[in-house]
Write an enzyme that holds these catalytic residues in place. Structure first.
Site, PDB file in Angstrom:
ATOM      1  N   GLU B  60      -5.949 -34.912  15.627  1.00 59.03           N
ATOM      2  CA  GLU B  60      -6.192 -35.119  14.193  1.00 59.03           C
ATOM      3  C   GLU B  60      -5.236 -36.132  13.593  1.00 59.03           C
ATOM      4  OE1 GLU B  60      -6.120 -32.182  15.663  1.00 59.03           O
ATOM      5  OE2 GLU B  60      -8.099 -31.305  15.282  1.00 59.03           O
ATOM      6  N   HIS B 129      -9.317 -20.327  10.188  1.00 54.52           N
ATOM      7  CA  HIS B 129     -10.548 -21.109  10.005  1.00 54.52           C
ATOM      8  C   HIS B 129     -11.177 -20.907   8.621  1.00 54.52           C
ATOM      9  CE1 HIS B 129     -10.545 -21.625  14.387  1.00 54.52           C
ATOM     10  NE2 HIS B 129     -11.572 -22.432  14.283  1.00 54.52           N
TER      11      HIS B 129
END
Ligand SMILES: Cc1ncc(C[n+]2csc(CCOP(=O)(O)OP(=O)(O)O)c2C)c(N)n1
Lengths: 330, 324
Positions: B60, B129
């Site tokens: 990322e 999440h």
């Protein structure tokens, strides 16, 4: 069967254990898939089917006091580390009797009594944690090791490289186990790595590494025993790449557009359970009657786990904000 | 107008942008061969090829940083980060590079990048999440932060975001992808203003993103009891549309803010502060808000539900403010 039988005594009893444990994970995962379609298990569910030889082989080399850090695909690792099937299943049902109290679910199994430190669902997030667990052991002069499982997808993250460097630099007793199943979700290894030989990456941090056929439980066990012995001897980390394959979807939502059915079928031909069974039969170590006994034992264990989960209770909503900080502070 | 899903509207916006401007490309994890983790980019690899629809490694920080560098050098990247939870691995690049580059170069270097990511809870995905971190990003000068809550905004915000000379973050609440609605006219969508989604005179319900549906449902329930709520969709979380907030408040004199982020140090707190600073004398009642409980989002369904804002909680808060 490859490997070094001098280091692993493939007694009949041991063969039975290896088969039992691989089948146990397989059947447990199949039951999870079924319970997912019944909506008893929710959220993300990542199955370990096809990769059983890795957790089973590596864990043969670990002692109860050794720690394990795993990923969101960790049901098999938890089972192998001694976390009871009952509390794992209850966790996936979201019940408070679950090993994480129903707070974590499938991706976050924890059981400190068995030194199982998750259940980490940030890719590569577990590697630095493993280094830290090992650092604490080093500081306290305890001779135990930490094993960290992760997928090959994690190898691209900075945390992988930072953790390997730190572990080597500070001589931390960590066994890094890369479960290379060739795909990170839908991204094939050669689309994500310039150097696809993963064990070579460990070498540039001066960590001794070995790549092993992850579909061969004995080969994995032999390599893991060798690595663990070396960690104890040298106090330095080791790296093990296990080449394996995931037979099912990444999670329950994945249409698998990125790989051909034939490829999956070809890997199933060399599936770890099928392969070991065939070998053990031919070698005369195991018979059909052993398999029948093992299957019956597993069925009993799983039925009991499901019943335990089903009978479990919901944590009262009034407790919602528990487990954010310590309940009592000094 | 034809009805589309939020997902289709976003995909259509990406396709249009790529057709209209050769400098636009998209990159992120599993955007190509997998078909997009939420299927937003499905089919685009086949249409535009691997140069412009780029599957990235799980890196990322590196691919977001590479997007920033590319934007500094004349192209128009759309970076997709699977969820805001994983954007924390790229936070350094977003905060220390994208947001600061123009300033620390004395205006020489600009970063016209669009970073899209999913946000929000409600799907039993537990504590790594499910979080809503858009409020954090809205803290950072140098970024524009968008939260499309409707299909029309999903389709219409990307164009102006790409045209913006500075970094724009788009937060897509993952529960919205299957929502359907009219496609709208992309040309009429701006990325500056909040929008009234329901007119009312008794109380203002101020919200954004995934909470808009819950808030409209609450307004419907309140209407059944003779309470006429106005619903303001913020749309743009940074810079906040103070005028729109003060205008609805001037009309209703009462307000509940609904924010899926945690309460402490949240966007809702910022909105309250602005109301107190700029609109104190228009208030007829104390302000109230409905946020997520101060707990990482738990897995168990009943606990997760209790942790997140709901229509019932909004109704209760509105009644409390109104004293009825
Ligand atoms: C930092 C981060 N980025 C993205 C994801 C989303 N994600 C979850 S699993 C996964 C693939 C990981 O592949 P790999 O490490 O090879 O493990 P496998 O799933 O094959 O066991 C991705 C992209 C995540 N959980 N964390």
């Amino acid at each position: 069967m490859s490997g070094n039988p001098a280091k692993v005594r493939l007694s009949r009893e041991h063969c039975r254990t290896l088969l039992h444990q691989m089948l146990r994970i397989r059947r447990f995962e199949e039951k999870c898939a079924e319970l997912y379609t019944q909506e008893k298990i929710r959220g993300f569910l990542h199955l370990y089917i096809g990769e059983e030889a890795v957790a089973v082989g590596v864990m043969q080399a670990l002692a109860p006091e050794d720690a394990v850090v795993a990923t969101y695909r960790e049901h098999g690792h938890a089972l192998m580390k001694g976390v009871p099937a009952d509390t794992i299943m209850a966790e996936m049902f979201g019940k408070q009797e679950g090993c994480s109290g129903g707070r974590g679910g499938s991706m976050h199994l924890f059981d400190t009594e068995h030194r199982f430190y998750g259940g980490n669902a940030i890719v590569a997030g577990g590697l630095p944690i493993a280094a830290g667990l090992a650092l604490a052991d080093t500081l306290a002069d305890r001779s135990r090791i930490t094993t960290c499982f992760f997928g090959e997808g994690a190898v691209a993250e900075g945390e992988f490289h930072e953790a390997l460097n730190l572990a080597a630099l500070w001589q931390l007793p960590v066994l890094f186990v890369c479960e290379n199943n060739l795909y990170a979700m839908g991204t094939a290894l050669d689309l994500s790595e310039s150097q696809t030989d993963i064990s070579a990456k460990a070498a540039c941090y001066d960590i001794a590494s070995e790549a092993v056929d992850g579909m061969d439980v004995v080969a994995v066990e032999v390599a893991a025993r060798r690595a663990v012995a070396a960690i104890h001897e040298t106090g330095r980390p080791r790296f093990l790449e296990c080449r394996t394959y995931r037979f099912r979807a990444h999670s329950m939502y994945d249409p698998q557009l990125y790989r051909a059915k034939e490829e999956v079928e070809a890997w199933k031909e060399r599936g770890p359970i099928r392969r070991f069974k065939t070998w053990a039969f031919e070698a005369g170590e195991l018979r059909e009657s052993d398999v029948a006994e093992i299957e019956a034992e597993i069925a009993r264990e799983i039925d009991q786990a499901v019943a335990f989960a089903q009978d479990g209770t919901w944590e009262p909503v009034a407790d919602l904000t528990r487990h954010v900080g310590a309940e009592r502070r000094p | 107008m034809t009805d589309l899903t939020y997902r289709e509207a976003m995909r259509g916006a990406i396709r249009t942008a790529m057709q209209e401007d050769e400098r636009v490309f998209l990159m992120g994890e599993d955007v190509g061969h997998y078909g997009g983790c939420y299927a937003v980019t499905k089919g685009l690899l086949e249409e535009f090829g691997p140069q412009r629809i780029r599957d990235t490694p799980l890196s990322e920080s590196a691919f977001t940083g590479a997007g920033i560098g590319a934007a500094m050098n004349g192209v128009r990247p759309i970076v997709e980060i699977m969820t805001c939870n994983f954007s924390l691995l790229a936070l350094d690049q977003i905060m220390n590079n994208a947001a600061t580059m123009r300033h620390m170069s004395g205006g020489q270097v600009t970063v016209p990048i669009v970073i899209r990511m999913a946000t929000g809870g409600g799907r039993q995905l537990a504590a790594q999440h499910s979080h809503s971190l858009e409020g954090w990003y809205a803290h950072i000068p140098g970024l524009r932060v968008l939260a499309p809550a409707t299909v029309e905004d999903a389709g219409g915000m990307l164009g102006p975001a790409l045209a913006d000379p500075d970094p724009v973050l788009i937060f897509e609440n993952a529960l919205l992808y299957n929502e359907t609605g009219p496609a709208g006219d992309p040309g009429s969508v701006d990325i500056d203003h909040a929008a009234i989604r329901r007119e009312g005179s008794d109380i203002s319900l101020i919200t954004y993103g995934g909470s808009l549906g819950k808030t409209l449902a609450a307004a419907g329930q309140l209407a059944g009891d003779g309470i006429d709520a106005e619903v303001l969709d913020l749309r743009v979380l940074r810079p906040l549309d103070d005028d729109a907030i003060l205008a609805t408040l001037a009309k209703t004199r009462r307000c509940v803010i609904v924010d899926e982020g945690w309460r402490s140090g949240s966007l809702s707190a910022e909105i309250m502060a602005r109301i107190v600073e700029q609109g104190f004398w228009t208030l007829d009642a104390p302000l109230a808000r409905v946020c997520s409980e101060e707990v990482p989002i738990p897995y168990a369904a009943h606990l997760e539900e209790a942790a997140l804002p709901s229509a019932e909680k909004i109704v209760t808060a509105a009644r409390t403010v109104l004293g009825r």
